[in-house]
Design an enzyme around this catalytic site. Structure first.
Site, PDB file in Angstrom:
ATOM      1  N   ARG A  74       0.841  -1.201   0.000  1.00 17.38           N
ATOM      2  CA  ARG A  74       0.000   0.000   0.000  1.00 17.38           C
ATOM      3  C   ARG A  74       0.874   1.249   0.000  1.00 17.38           C
ATOM      4  NH1 ARG A  74      -1.414   1.723   4.556  1.00 17.38           N
ATOM      5  NH2 ARG A  74      -2.158  -0.226   5.456  1.00 17.38           N
ATOM      6  N   TYR A 126     -18.141  16.235 -15.514  1.00 15.32           N
ATOM      7  CA  TYR A 126     -18.439  14.799 -15.586  1.00 15.32           C
ATOM      8  C   TYR A 126     -19.465  14.438 -14.500  1.00 15.32           C
ATOM      9  CZ  TYR A 126     -17.522   9.760 -15.255  1.00 15.32           C
ATOM     10  OH  TYR A 126     -17.647   8.401 -15.206  1.00 15.32           O
ATOM     11  N   ASP A 198      -9.010  18.200 -14.928  1.00 19.61           N
ATOM     12  CA  ASP A 198      -9.283  16.840 -15.380  1.00 19.61           C
ATOM     13  C   ASP A 198      -8.872  16.762 -16.850  1.00 19.61           C
ATOM     14  OD1 ASP A 198     -10.427  14.472 -16.353  1.00 19.61           O
ATOM     15  OD2 ASP A 198     -12.101  14.563 -14.938  1.00 19.61           O
ATOM     16  N   LYS A 223      -9.452   5.645 -19.438  1.00 20.36           N
ATOM     17  CA  LYS A 223      -9.759   6.111 -20.801  1.00 20.36           C
ATOM     18  C   LYS A 223      -8.508   6.086 -21.685  1.00 20.36           C
ATOM     19  CE  LYS A 223     -13.616   6.750 -18.571  1.00 20.36           C
ATOM     20  NZ  LYS A 223     -14.016   8.026 -18.022  1.00 20.36           N
TER      21      LYS A 223
HETATM   22  C1  LIG Z   1     -14.525   8.477 -16.743  1.00 23.06           C
HETATM   23  C2  LIG Z   1     -14.214   9.828 -16.251  1.00 23.06           C
HETATM   24  C3  LIG Z   1     -13.975  10.060 -14.888  1.00 23.06           C
HETATM   25  C4  LIG Z   1     -14.092   8.967 -13.846  1.00 23.06           C
HETATM   26  O1  LIG Z   1     -13.109   7.997 -14.009  1.00 23.06           O
HETATM   27  P1  LIG Z   1     -13.300   6.461 -13.548  1.00 23.06           P
HETATM   28  O2  LIG Z   1     -12.009   5.829 -13.940  1.00 23.06           O
HETATM   29  O3  LIG Z   1     -14.492   5.922 -14.257  1.00 23.06           O
HETATM   30  O4  LIG Z   1     -13.510   6.492 -12.066  1.00 23.06           O
HETATM   31  C5  LIG Z   1     -13.643  11.340 -14.494  1.00 23.06           C
HETATM   32  N1  LIG Z   1     -13.574  12.344 -15.383  1.00 23.06           N
HETATM   33  C6  LIG Z   1     -13.803  12.171 -16.696  1.00 23.06           C
HETATM   34  C7  LIG Z   1     -13.717  13.325 -17.623  1.00 23.06           C
HETATM   35  C8  LIG Z   1     -14.140  10.908 -17.180  1.00 23.06           C
HETATM   36  O5  LIG Z   1     -14.390  10.726 -18.477  1.00 23.06           O
END
Ligand SMILES: *Cc1c(COP(=O)(O)O)cnc(C)c1O
Length: 408
Positions: A74, A126, A198, A223
């Protein structure tokens, strides 16, 4: 006689002593090289070209009161640390924390706020981000306010309440609105606020928020970073060493650390980030132009199109326009049904950024939880569809879309 078996456990352990060597090896690397090869051929035990996957949850002490570089999974893991280093280099940050999801990455930042600390977020953020802010606010952990971040006057007014954290998401999901990160960061920092961007939709291949003045870049590595739709992971990259250090410790305190195998897979996906991005983006531009000219399509949201409201800002702060877009159909919801029944090559699914093309209907899928009024306010209409462009042949993608649009 070549030495096949390491003579001691210490030989097997890529320790933090290795980091200076890694650093020397990769000091002058350009971003493409970092993505493709950070940590390659640095295995001291067997000379493994691909960095090994360390699954062990615990590490042997060298002796009484003598821990090695790693003691417990961890607190630190060599595989996860290698990915964190690569991401920090790509984003131009001091260091990174690799978290079990994108939401965990955001919550890592939110968790360090105090009661009554204010978070400013975009009104079209989001859906999961909004849900998390609401949940934390309901528990009294923080307060938050949503504004339209393209309205600088409104944004400046909100800054007078001295937010602890300003959250930016650019381009936005699903309407692909682009926020001027440098301008907002300057304003926010003058007001004493930290700025987190983000960067999920573009990845560091196309946008580096820290170089535009942000303090943190956050990612859903699920992603584009991983890019193969087989991992849920996230990351926070901090510009300042002290912040990075504090976040690492906080991840150890809360346990928000990604599994080694997920980190390994994400590092493997990252190897092709630039190649994927450039190919997917090329197809996206072709598709955006095609949709823009199609009579069944009312409007296309893609900043690569010269008449997109944020085209100039996007050109200035991004190195490309990315592989995400959305569009509205002329025929309303009945057209959406027909389109989705006939489209080929695109899979109807949530998520994005993988090698396979996906289509999503935000109003019934990703943005369902928002409710109709909030969607209306944010401009997310029922006839809006979102595309994530993958690596299929462009002709197959176009033919697949044509079958859908022909049925509208
Ligand atoms: C998918 C997404 C998230 C969340 O991510 P997870 O890996 O699904 O927890 C946050 N911000 C954006 C812009 C996203 O497309």
């Amino acid at each position: 006689m070549p030495r096949l078996i390491p003579t001691s456990h210490a030989d097997l352990m890529p320790s933090r002593d290795l980091l200076p060597m890694l650093e020397r090896k990769s000091r002058s690397d350009r971003a493409e090289t970092t993505a493709a090869a950070h940590g390659v051929a640095t295995d001291p035990a067997f000379g493994s070209v691909v960095p090994p996957l360390y699954l062990s949850s615990t590490y042997e002490f060298a002796g009484f009161d003598t821990p090695r570089a790693y003691d417990y999974g961890r607190s630190g893991n060599p595989t996860r640390d290698l990915l964190a280093q690569a991401l920090a280099k790509l984003e131009g940050g001091a260091d990174a924390v690799v978290t079990p999801s994108g939401m965990a990455a955001l919550d890592l930042l939110l968790g360090r706020l105090r009661r009554n600390h204010l978070v400013l977020a975009p009104h079209d953020c989001y859906g999961g981000t909004l849900r998390l802010l609401k949940a934390r606010a309901d528990l009294g952990h923080l307060t938050f306010r949503l504004t339209d971040q393209r309205d600088f006057g409104g944004f400046e007014a909100a800054l007078s309440d001295a937010p602890a954290l300003v959250l930016i998401e650019s381009p936005s999901n699903p309407l692909m609105r682009v926020t001027d990160i440098a301008r907002l960061s300057t304003l926010a920092k003058a007001a004493g606020s930290a700025v987190a961007v983000d960067n999920t939709f573009l990845s560091p291949a196309l946008q580096q928020p820290l170089s535009l003045g942000a303090d943190y870049a956050i990612h859903s590595a699920t992603k584009f970073l991983n890019g193969h739709s087989d991992v849920i992971a996230g990351a926070v990259i901090a510009a300042e060493p002290q912040e990075a250090h504090d976040l690492k410790r906080w991840a150890n305190v809360t346990g928000a650390v990604a599994a080694p195998f997920d980190a390994w897979l994400t590092l493997r996906g990252l190897r092709t980030l630039f190649a994927r991005m450039s190919s997917q983006e090329r197809s996206a531009m072709t598709i955006a132009e095609y949709l823009d000219a199609h009579p069944a399509v009312r409007h296309v949201h893609y900043a690569g199109l010269p008449d997109h409201a944020d085209h100039e800002v996007a050109r200035r702060q991004q190195r490309g326009f990315g592989a995400m877009m959305s569009f509205e159909l002329e025929g309303g919801v009945p057209a959406v049904r027909r389109f989705l029944a006939h489209i080929r090559c695109f899979t109807l699914a949530e998520s994005l950024g993988g090698v396979e093309s996906l289509v999503a209907h935000p109003a019934t899928m990703t943005h369902l939880d928002m409710g109709p009024e909030a969607r209306e306010r944010a401009g997310i209409r029922d006839e809006l569809l979102r595309l994530s462009i993958g690596l299929e042949h462009i002709d197959d993608l176009m033919e697949g879309l044509e079958l859908g649009l022909g049925a509208c």
